[in-house]
Structure formats: structure tokens, C-alpha cells
Design an enzyme around this catalytic site. Sequence first.
Site, PDB file in Angstrom:
ATOM      1  N   HIS A 187      -6.994  -0.081 -18.205  1.00 36.42           N
ATOM      2  CA  HIS A 187      -7.621  -0.841 -19.301  1.00 36.42           C
ATOM      3  C   HIS A 187      -6.559  -0.977 -20.382  1.00 36.42           C
ATOM      4  O   HIS A 187      -6.314  -0.036 -21.154  1.00 36.42           O
ATOM      5  CB  HIS A 187      -8.849  -0.071 -19.833  1.00 36.42           C
ATOM      6  CG  HIS A 187      -9.665  -0.827 -20.811  1.00 36.42           C
ATOM      7  ND1 HIS A 187     -10.947  -0.450 -21.146  1.00 36.42           N
ATOM      8  CD2 HIS A 187      -9.408  -1.926 -21.523  1.00 36.42           C
ATOM      9  CE1 HIS A 187     -11.433  -1.300 -22.032  1.00 36.42           C
ATOM     10  NE2 HIS A 187     -10.508  -2.210 -22.284  1.00 36.42           N
ATOM     11  N   ASP A 188      -5.893  -2.130 -20.437  1.00 33.83           N
ATOM     12  CA  ASP A 188      -4.822  -2.284 -21.426  1.00 33.83           C
ATOM     13  C   ASP A 188      -4.567  -3.773 -21.629  1.00 33.83           C
ATOM     14  O   ASP A 188      -5.247  -4.614 -21.031  1.00 33.83           O
ATOM     15  CB  ASP A 188      -3.555  -1.551 -20.937  1.00 33.83           C
ATOM     16  CG  ASP A 188      -2.747  -0.983 -22.104  1.00 33.83           C
ATOM     17  OD1 ASP A 188      -2.591  -1.708 -23.115  1.00 33.83           O
ATOM     18  OD2 ASP A 188      -2.282   0.159 -22.009  1.00 33.83           O
ATOM     19  N   ILE A 189      -3.579  -4.109 -22.454  1.00 33.35           N
ATOM     20  CA  ILE A 189      -3.302  -5.527 -22.691  1.00 33.35           C
ATOM     21  C   ILE A 189      -2.742  -6.154 -21.412  1.00 33.35           C
ATOM     22  O   ILE A 189      -2.178  -5.457 -20.564  1.00 33.35           O
ATOM     23  CB  ILE A 189      -2.330  -5.733 -23.881  1.00 33.35           C
ATOM     24  CG1 ILE A 189      -1.000  -5.005 -23.626  1.00 33.35           C
ATOM     25  CG2 ILE A 189      -2.965  -5.277 -25.182  1.00 33.35           C
ATOM     26  CD1 ILE A 189       0.075  -5.371 -24.641  1.00 33.35           C
TER      27      ILE A 189
ATOM     28  N   THR B 289     -21.002   5.589 -14.814  1.00 31.80           N
ATOM     29  CA  THR B 289     -22.361   6.101 -14.570  1.00 31.80           C
ATOM     30  C   THR B 289     -22.737   7.219 -15.544  1.00 31.80           C
ATOM     31  O   THR B 289     -23.892   7.593 -15.636  1.00 31.80           O
ATOM     32  CB  THR B 289     -22.526   6.586 -13.116  1.00 31.80           C
ATOM     33  OG1 THR B 289     -21.388   7.361 -12.776  1.00 31.80           O
ATOM     34  CG2 THR B 289     -22.672   5.434 -12.165  1.00 31.80           C
TER      35      THR B 289
ATOM     36  N   ASP C  74      -7.190   5.366  -8.182  1.00 33.54           N
ATOM     37  CA  ASP C  74      -8.342   5.213  -9.077  1.00 33.54           C
ATOM     38  C   ASP C  74      -7.971   5.705 -10.478  1.00 33.54           C
ATOM     39  O   ASP C  74      -8.382   6.783 -10.897  1.00 33.54           O
ATOM     40  CB  ASP C  74      -9.531   5.994  -8.503  1.00 33.54           C
ATOM     41  CG  ASP C  74     -10.807   5.780  -9.291  1.00 33.54           C
ATOM     42  OD1 ASP C  74     -10.894   4.796 -10.055  1.00 33.54           O
ATOM     43  OD2 ASP C  74     -11.728   6.607  -9.133  1.00 33.54           O
ATOM     44  N   LEU C  75      -7.178   4.889 -11.191  1.00 31.02           N
ATOM     45  CA  LEU C  75      -6.764   5.268 -12.548  1.00 31.02           C
ATOM     46  C   LEU C  75      -7.506   4.462 -13.607  1.00 31.02           C
ATOM     47  O   LEU C  75      -7.287   4.643 -14.800  1.00 31.02           O
ATOM     48  CB  LEU C  75      -5.246   5.102 -12.703  1.00 31.02           C
ATOM     49  CG  LEU C  75      -4.392   5.942 -11.743  1.00 31.02           C
ATOM     50  CD1 LEU C  75      -2.904   5.708 -12.002  1.00 31.02           C
ATOM     51  CD2 LEU C  75      -4.712   7.424 -11.871  1.00 31.02           C
ATOM     52  N   LYS C  76      -8.383   3.560 -13.184  1.00 27.53           N
ATOM     53  CA  LYS C  76      -9.239   2.783 -14.095  1.00 27.53           C
ATOM     54  C   LYS C  76      -8.434   2.190 -15.255  1.00 27.53           C
ATOM     55  O   LYS C  76      -8.650   2.512 -16.435  1.00 27.53           O
ATOM     56  CB  LYS C  76     -10.405   3.633 -14.603  1.00 27.53           C
ATOM     57  CG  LYS C  76     -11.315   4.112 -13.482  1.00 27.53           C
ATOM     58  CD  LYS C  76     -12.529   4.839 -13.989  1.00 27.53           C
ATOM     59  CE  LYS C  76     -13.464   5.239 -12.875  1.00 27.53           C
ATOM     60  NZ  LYS C  76     -12.911   6.244 -11.927  1.00 27.53           N
TER      61      LYS C  76
ATOM     62  N   ARG D  48     -16.750  15.716  -2.190  1.00 27.37           N
ATOM     63  CA  ARG D  48     -17.108  17.082  -1.804  1.00 27.37           C
ATOM     64  C   ARG D  48     -17.865  17.255  -0.487  1.00 27.37           C
ATOM     65  O   ARG D  48     -17.655  18.277   0.173  1.00 27.37           O
ATOM     66  CB  ARG D  48     -17.873  17.732  -2.965  1.00 27.37           C
ATOM     67  CG  ARG D  48     -16.946  18.035  -4.139  1.00 27.37           C
ATOM     68  CD  ARG D  48     -17.678  18.209  -5.431  1.00 27.37           C
ATOM     69  NE  ARG D  48     -18.300  16.962  -5.873  1.00 27.37           N
ATOM     70  CZ  ARG D  48     -19.031  16.841  -6.965  1.00 27.37           C
ATOM     71  NH1 ARG D  48     -19.240  17.903  -7.727  1.00 27.37           N
ATOM     72  NH2 ARG D  48     -19.535  15.673  -7.300  1.00 27.37           N
TER      73      ARG D  48
ATOM     74  N   LYS E 166      -8.509   8.447  -1.735  1.00 25.60           N
ATOM     75  CA  LYS E 166      -8.552   8.076  -3.155  1.00 25.60           C
ATOM     76  C   LYS E 166      -7.788   9.125  -3.970  1.00 25.60           C
ATOM     77  O   LYS E 166      -8.088  10.318  -3.907  1.00 25.60           O
ATOM     78  CB  LYS E 166      -9.993   7.983  -3.656  1.00 25.60           C
ATOM     79  CG  LYS E 166     -10.088   7.580  -5.122  1.00 25.60           C
ATOM     80  CD  LYS E 166     -11.505   7.193  -5.493  1.00 25.60           C
ATOM     81  CE  LYS E 166     -12.348   8.321  -6.023  1.00 25.60           C
ATOM     82  NZ  LYS E 166     -12.047   8.725  -7.403  1.00 25.60           N
TER      83      LYS E 166
HETATM   84  O1  C5P Z   1     -17.372  14.738  -4.663  1.00 28.27           O
HETATM   85  P1  C5P Z   1     -18.061  13.409  -4.790  1.00 28.27           P
HETATM   86  O2  C5P Z   1     -18.452  12.819  -3.435  1.00 28.27           O
HETATM   87  O3  C5P Z   1     -19.178  13.414  -5.763  1.00 28.27           O
HETATM   88  O4  C5P Z   1     -16.898  12.469  -5.359  1.00 28.27           O
HETATM   89  C1  C5P Z   1     -17.131  11.135  -5.713  1.00 28.27           C
HETATM   90  C2  C5P Z   1     -15.881  10.514  -6.234  1.00 28.27           C
HETATM   91  O5  C5P Z   1     -16.215   9.240  -6.765  1.00 28.27           O
HETATM   92  C3  C5P Z   1     -15.188  11.260  -7.360  1.00 28.27           C
HETATM   93  O6  C5P Z   1     -13.788  11.012  -7.244  1.00 28.27           O
HETATM   94  C4  C5P Z   1     -15.737  10.629  -8.618  1.00 28.27           C
HETATM   95  O7  C5P Z   1     -14.850  10.670  -9.694  1.00 28.27           O
HETATM   96  C5  C5P Z   1     -15.910   9.185  -8.145  1.00 28.27           C
HETATM   97  N1  C5P Z   1     -16.921   8.451  -8.909  1.00 28.27           N
HETATM   98  C6  C5P Z   1     -18.249   8.836  -9.017  1.00 28.27           C
HETATM   99  N2  C5P Z   1     -19.135   8.101  -9.740  1.00 28.27           N
HETATM  100  C7  C5P Z   1     -18.750   6.997 -10.341  1.00 28.27           C
HETATM  101  C8  C5P Z   1     -17.429   6.576 -10.258  1.00 28.27           C
HETATM  102  C9  C5P Z   1     -16.533   7.342  -9.518  1.00 28.27           C
HETATM  103  O8  C5P Z   1     -18.630   9.833  -8.448  1.00 28.27           O
HETATM  104  N3  C5P Z   1     -19.622   6.286 -10.994  1.00 28.27           N
END
Ligand code: C5P
Length: 245
Positions: free
Chosen positions: A73-75, A128, A69-71, A220, A42
Amino acid sequence: MENQRQPKMPEENPIIVALDVPDWPAARELVDELYPVVSFFKIGMELFTAEGPRTIEAIKAIGGKVFLDLKYHDIPNTLKGAIAAAARLGVDMLTIHISGGTAMLEAAAHAAALAPNPMILLGVTVLTSIDGDTLQNELRIKEGLEDYVVYLGKMAIESGLQGIVASPREVKGLRQALGKEALIVTPGIRPSWGTRGDQRRVASPQEALALGASYLVIGRPITAASDPLGAATRILEELSGHTER
Ligand code: C5P
């Protein structure tokens, strides 16, 4: 490249490793160490903003898969162009904010359908970091958080997206509401032997799959481990029922 500790794979490896690092040398080191035990990576805003398309090209060049994963959101017209550009780079999966509405989602699905290779479009429901209070009082969405997440999830699938991103606590309800074909990609994964970091609502890899997740985004617990390949291998062994270490 040959990895000495390659485990027996589950039928389909569900792990996507989040390359949440500031630059390509750091990402490259992780990719080189983990591939091909992990082949899906990712790329998020930090790495993409710093290093751009070459990150995608480099992973594709070794045969890996990319979740961008750039999320978006646009027209609709702008989104169409962005998705066509991602398709040209060979992106395998990308995220779109469902709250952009049906016209935007349908335009995205149409653009992805024209791509030379299959591209999975995932909807983002409610971040979240937003709780029920913020949703109702600040964003003025009067529906309860859980119902709203399910509502958005259905909207995404009905508009032609293949799946959604969901935290472990949402997976079960969404799986019931969306049916078995929808892809549910789940971050917030913590093996029992790892630390939680800043993630509050977590599930182990096995729990998340049992709840109905299709793919697990893991950052992580693998990337910050003293032995990233060992951590990924251990997770895959546990998922495929191997317990010997
Ligand atoms: O290091 P970790 O396992 O927490 O990374 C989780 C990944 O998922 C990160 O890239 C984080 O931005 C992404 N993410 C998240 N919670 C969300 C949406 C995306 O942890 N609700």
C-alpha cells in the site's frame, strides 16, 4: 525428492500453505516435508522480515511457487518498483491493499505485465479484523461492510488485478459480483477434523471450493499438525473424492 504418500492430485492443486513461522530453518523443514504434494507456499510479513528474499529464492530453486503476502500500500511509483523487484525474484502471486486507489492498482498491474513470468496480483479488500462498526465509526466509511467489500473487489478487477483475497463468508457474494474469471483466494480454512484456532468464520476445504474459491490458504491445520504431510495429503484426498485412509 520422493514422497511415499503422494495422493492422486485434483486437476489443479488449490492448496497454498502459509509459512507463518519465525525463521527459514522452520520454514525449510515444512517445505522439504510437503513438497511436491504441496508446491505453493505463502510467505508473509513475519518470515520475509526475518529472512528476506532468500526464502523466495529457495522455494523457486526447488520448483515451488511463492505467494508473497506483504499487502503493499504505497504511492504508484513505489509500488511499481516493489513489483518489479518481486518479479525479478520469481514471485508468482502477491497482495496489494485495494484501498490504495485506482492509480496505485493500475501502476501495479502495469508493472506486473512487464514481468518476465506471469504474476498474479491479488487485492485485499477489508481486513477481517475490521468489523462494520470500526469501518463506519472509526474509519468513517459509511457504506455497509459487505457492500464495501464488493465495491473494492470490483475496483481491483477493473484496475487490472487478477483476483482478491476473501474470507469464506464473503466468497459467494464476491464470486457473483466478480464473475467466474476472477481468482478468489480464501484463508480461514479448517477441515472438519481440525481445530479452529483463532479463526472464527471458517469453511472446510470442500465448502470453500463449492462457494467459489479458486485457491485455499491453509496454515495451522497443516503446519501445526503432528504430521504435516499426512494432513496435506488427507485434505487433497478429500478434495479429489478419495475417502480411503
Ligand atoms: O493458520 P491459518 O490457516 O489460520 O492461516 C491462515 C493464513 O491466512 C495466515 O497466514 C493469515 O495471516 C492469513 N489470513 C487470514 N485471514 C485473512 C487474511 C489472511 O487468516 N483475512
